[in-house]
Scaffold this active site. Sequence first.
Site, short mmCIF file in Angstrom:
data_model
loop_
_atom_site.label_atom_id
_atom_site.label_comp_id
_atom_site.label_asym_id
_atom_site.label_seq_id
_atom_site.Cartn_x
_atom_site.Cartn_y
_atom_site.Cartn_z
N ASP A 79 35.10 2.18 -2.48
CA ASP A 79 34.25 3.03 -1.65
C ASP A 79 33.96 2.44 -0.27
OD1 ASP A 79 32.87 1.12 -3.22
OD2 ASP A 79 30.97 2.14 -2.93
N GLU A 138 30.70 1.01 -5.60
CA GLU A 138 30.05 -0.31 -5.68
C GLU A 138 28.83 -0.37 -4.78
OE1 GLU A 138 28.73 -4.14 -4.59
OE2 GLU A 138 29.88 -2.91 -3.19
#
Length: 392
Positions: A79, A138
């Site tokens: 991400d 994350e």
Amino acid sequence: MHKFEADLQAVYEEMVEWRRYLHRHPELSYQEVETAKFVANYLRSWGIEVRTGVGGNGVVGLLRGGSAGPTVALRADMDALPIQDEKTDCAYGSTRAGIMHACGHDAHTSTLLAIAKVTSARREELTGNLVFLFQHAEEISPGGAHSMIEAGALESVDAVYGVHLWTPFPVGHVYTRPGAFMAAPDEFAIRIQGKGGHGGLPHQTVDSVYIASQLVVNLQGIVSRQVDPIESCVVSVGAIHGGTSFNVIAESCVLSGTVRTFNPSLREEVRARIERITHATCEMSQASYELDYKLGYPTVVNDAQEALRFTKVGTAIFGEDRVHESPPIMAGEDFSYYLQHKPGCFMFVGAGNVERGIVHPHHHPKFDIDEASMLNAANLLIGMALDYMANN
């Protein structure tokens, strides 16, 4: 070194291309749909068993080795962050307004893809299996690791390893430490409710901005006067929002911040102290409040034996003078969840290069890495997996 060193060197340029493509096309936490497709398509093309939608947008690849042995998991996060890319002279800058890979997850993903490619081409030489964990989300609690574990990502796994490319450390060097390595990152928001009014008549109001200002100072006393100086602890107020005009007393004000600790009992103690200090500060001025306190990821705790393996493997690959015991890092990481279930090690790989101007910290709009660090990360991860397979 290890038997895949030349193979990794051969795919280095491809690894860079993947990283730059992902850097141009970042996706926020919980929105990594196209990134997940990108990863899954490559894994399938190399004959790796693939599961998608694992715990959300997670992708898990399973590579079965040529002979029986342990199963080792390697993890990369996918991400990006809600930050505007300000690398105006960069040919691979983000094409998506307000979104960029400002923490190196594009490079983590590309590194693990390179490992998957080279090992799949010689899978018969593996004594055991490799699991490739491409993790979503994350950056935002509750994170993707926990949901991927609940969806079975660690089933049959014996050990798990992960790396973080880290620009504060120079390229060519690697770091970790046994035990507590990265902090538990918690967050809080406090809404103070006062009584608004005219800026020239403060005695008729309950000034929420004034109370918030006192509260910021009082909260700093937790670390400076209420926590054992031997302990590591951070209480930071990062934002205050209140008021609409220079001559209006604000009726409400919101402040938000973070707490970072390593010690679980201290973590709970600080949370309780924030509640007591907020209550007392607001009560003193006859204001009310709402406290929203969110526990973030647990502390990253490396297995002691796996940290020793890092020293052994790292020294063989990079040389003794480039392998270091890291100081504790107050940043947080949801890799901690994997380590609560399986032995393993989280490691930092230097990605900064002062001579090339690669000096900006993580989460900075001009963040970049020395891409040679990806090759170092790939060698370290493969080295850890092969050493585990050979000795367990």
